[in-house]
Design a protein around this motif. Structure first.
Motif, PDB file in Angstrom:
ATOM      1  N   THR A  93      35.032  32.854  35.300  1.00  0.00           N
ATOM      2  CA  THR A  93      35.351  33.528  34.181  1.00  0.00           C
ATOM      3  C   THR A  93      36.619  34.113  34.239  1.00  0.00           C
ATOM      4  OG1 THR A  93      34.212  35.462  35.028  1.00  0.00           O
ATOM      5  CG2 THR A  93      32.823  33.926  33.748  1.00  0.00           C
ATOM      6  N   THR A  95      37.194  37.083  33.984  1.00  0.00           N
ATOM      7  CA  THR A  95      36.971  38.237  34.555  1.00  0.00           C
ATOM      8  C   THR A  95      37.239  38.229  35.977  1.00  0.00           C
ATOM      9  OG1 THR A  95      35.633  39.426  32.825  1.00  0.00           O
ATOM     10  CG2 THR A  95      35.412  40.324  35.297  1.00  0.00           C
ATOM     11  N   ASN A  96      36.168  37.064  36.466  1.00  0.00           N
ATOM     12  CA  ASN A  96      36.483  36.704  37.956  1.00  0.00           C
ATOM     13  C   ASN A  96      37.679  36.387  38.453  1.00  0.00           C
ATOM     14  OD1 ASN A  96      33.588  37.118  37.792  1.00  0.00           O
ATOM     15  ND2 ASN A  96      33.051  35.529  39.117  1.00  0.00           N
ATOM     16  N   SER A  98      40.735  37.236  37.205  1.00  0.00           N
ATOM     17  CA  SER A  98      41.706  38.308  37.374  1.00  0.00           C
ATOM     18  C   SER A  98      41.419  39.307  38.491  1.00  0.00           C
ATOM     19  CB  SER A  98      41.477  39.036  35.973  1.00  0.00           C
ATOM     20  OG  SER A  98      40.304  39.533  35.868  1.00  0.00           O
ATOM     21  N   ALA A 253      40.056  41.246  32.516  1.00  0.00           N
ATOM     22  CA  ALA A 253      38.551  41.393  32.370  1.00  0.00           C
ATOM     23  C   ALA A 253      38.201  42.066  30.988  1.00  0.00           C
ATOM     24  CB  ALA A 253      37.997  42.354  33.545  1.00  0.00           C
ATOM     25  N   SER A 254      39.049  42.862  30.689  1.00  0.00           N
ATOM     26  CA  SER A 254      38.824  43.533  29.214  1.00  0.00           C
ATOM     27  C   SER A 254      39.171  42.725  28.110  1.00  0.00           C
ATOM     28  CB  SER A 254      39.860  44.920  29.108  1.00  0.00           C
ATOM     29  OG  SER A 254      39.421  45.987  29.827  1.00  0.00           O
ATOM     30  N   ALA A 257      36.510  39.855  27.803  1.00  0.00           N
ATOM     31  CA  ALA A 257      35.172  40.409  27.250  1.00  0.00           C
ATOM     32  C   ALA A 257      35.417  40.524  25.852  1.00  0.00           C
ATOM     33  CB  ALA A 257      34.914  41.530  27.586  1.00  0.00           C
ATOM     34  N   GLU A 262      32.969  37.488  27.224  1.00  0.00           N
ATOM     35  CA  GLU A 262      32.687  36.967  28.613  1.00  0.00           C
ATOM     36  C   GLU A 262      31.575  38.729  28.906  1.00  0.00           C
ATOM     37  OE1 GLU A 262      35.909  34.702  30.617  1.00  0.00           O
ATOM     38  OE2 GLU A 262      35.622  36.391  31.379  1.00  0.00           O
ATOM     39  N   ILE A 264      29.278  40.643  32.165  1.00  0.00           N
ATOM     40  CA  ILE A 264      29.406  40.841  33.502  1.00  0.00           C
ATOM     41  C   ILE A 264      28.153  41.773  33.947  1.00  0.00           C
ATOM     42  CG2 ILE A 264      30.905  42.890  33.558  1.00  0.00           C
ATOM     43  CD1 ILE A 264      32.080  41.817  36.410  1.00  0.00           C
ATOM     44  N   TYR A 269      30.038  44.968  38.092  1.00  0.00           N
ATOM     45  CA  TYR A 269      31.048  45.745  37.783  1.00  0.00           C
ATOM     46  C   TYR A 269      31.514  46.783  38.936  1.00  0.00           C
ATOM     47  CZ  TYR A 269      30.826  45.521  32.709  1.00  0.00           C
ATOM     48  OH  TYR A 269      30.818  45.231  31.350  1.00  0.00           O
ATOM     49  N   CYS A 272      34.046  44.530  41.201  1.00  0.00           N
ATOM     50  CA  CYS A 272      35.369  44.762  40.595  1.00  0.00           C
ATOM     51  C   CYS A 272      35.821  46.103  41.011  1.00  0.00           C
ATOM     52  CB  CYS A 272      35.153  44.637  39.083  1.00  0.00           C
ATOM     53  SG  CYS A 272      34.968  43.075  38.474  1.00  0.00           S
TER      54      CYS A 272
END
Length: 296
Positions: A93, A95-96, A98, A253-254, A257, A262, A264, A269, A272
């Motif tokens: 993803t 998020t992951n 970044s 991540a923001s 989403a 996405e 999590i 969290y 992260c």
């Protein structure tokens, strides 16, 4: 420029880089990873070239063959980082990607320990452990849940760390940051396009479909954000710059989403947060220690 204005410039640079993760992910719906890498860095090269010309006019001495070799090695490291990050986004993803990419902040001093035999600041070891725990929690409490893309992104962070280490030495030796940027962009573009031409199909329609992402990452992430970073860091402190630039992971991540939907897990969290804390600790603690010792 005031310190507040400088910090806002750094925050904008971090936001642009965070948006780059989204652009890299969505582009691959239309185009292969190596075509995307090659085209984005070809655009980035063109963006930087006029500034390189101005830099060369002011240069005190010409580049030596040894300098050019170091520039080439920096380009190879950048290509390795760009390729593993882009391939990683196929199965992980935004998020992951970044947050794991941001671990280059921890890896840079570790590389200095292993290859340059430099004594590390004590914070490196707890920060490395925090980062490892953060990846574990990001996986949901089991390394078996990490995807191939997550592991590729860890390798990507190592390549970024190598690139930063090599570039730092080259800048100190030559005083040509823009020349280094253009060379590494060009090397990465040539290598990626060569690989893409062999293993990935392409058409004008594919390029058109991904043109927005290519231009965003090529012009803004590589050109504008780099300039904002250079300007902003002249008018603020190193600890504050580290905080604002490290927010790249939070923006990634923001936006992942917000724009890609996405999600999590709660453990993720926490992971992260641990990785972000490790990044900040590596940047801030040594600087604050130096300042305390200087005023003692």
């Amino acid at each position: 420029m005031s310190r507040i204005q400088a910090n806002l410039l750094l925050l904008l640079a971090a936001a642009i880089w965070g948006g780059g993760f989204v652009a890299q992910s969505t582009a691959m719906k239309a185009i292969g990873p190596f075509w995307f890498i090659g085209l984005r860095f070809a655009v980035a090269t063109l963006v930087v070239l006029p500034f390189v010309w101005m830099e060369n006019r002011k240069a005190a001495k010409p580049l030596t063959p040894r300098n050019w070799l170091s520039f080439l090695l920096i380009g190879l490291a950048l290509f390795g980082g760009a390729a593993t990050q882009q391939l990683g986004l196929l199965t992980t993803t935004v998020t992951n990607s970044s947050f794991i990419t941001g671990l280059y902040v921890v890896f840079v001093p570790l590389i200095a320990v292993i290859f340059l035999r430099r004594s590390p600041h004590w914070v490196i070891w707890p920060a490395a452990l925090m980062a490892l725990c953060g990846i574990y929690l990001l996986s949901g409490g089991s390394f078996s849940r990490l995807t191939v893309g997550d592991f590729l992104t860890v390798i990507c962070a190592l390549f970024w760390a190598a690139q930063i280490t090599l570039a730092g030495s080259a800048v100190n030796e030559t005083g040509r940051p823009l020349g280094i940027s253009a060379t590494q962009f060009a090397v990465t573009a040539v290598l990626a396009l060569a690989v893409a031409a062999v293993i990935e199909p392409i058409s004008i329609a594919d390029i058109s479909a991904a043109l927005g992402e290519i231009l965003y990452v090529g012009i803004f992430s590589s050109g504008l954000a780099f300039a904002l970073q250079i300007i902003g860091q002249r008018y603020t402190t190193a600890p504050q710059a580290a905080i604002f630039l490290s927010s790249e992971a939070l923006f990634g991540a923001s936006l992942g989403a917000l724009l890609l939907g996405e999600t999590i897990r709660p453990l993720g969290y926490a992971g992260c947060a641990l990785m972000f804390a490790a990044m900040l600790a590596v940047e801030l603690v040594p600087e604050l220690t130096r300042r305390r010792d200087a005023t003692a």
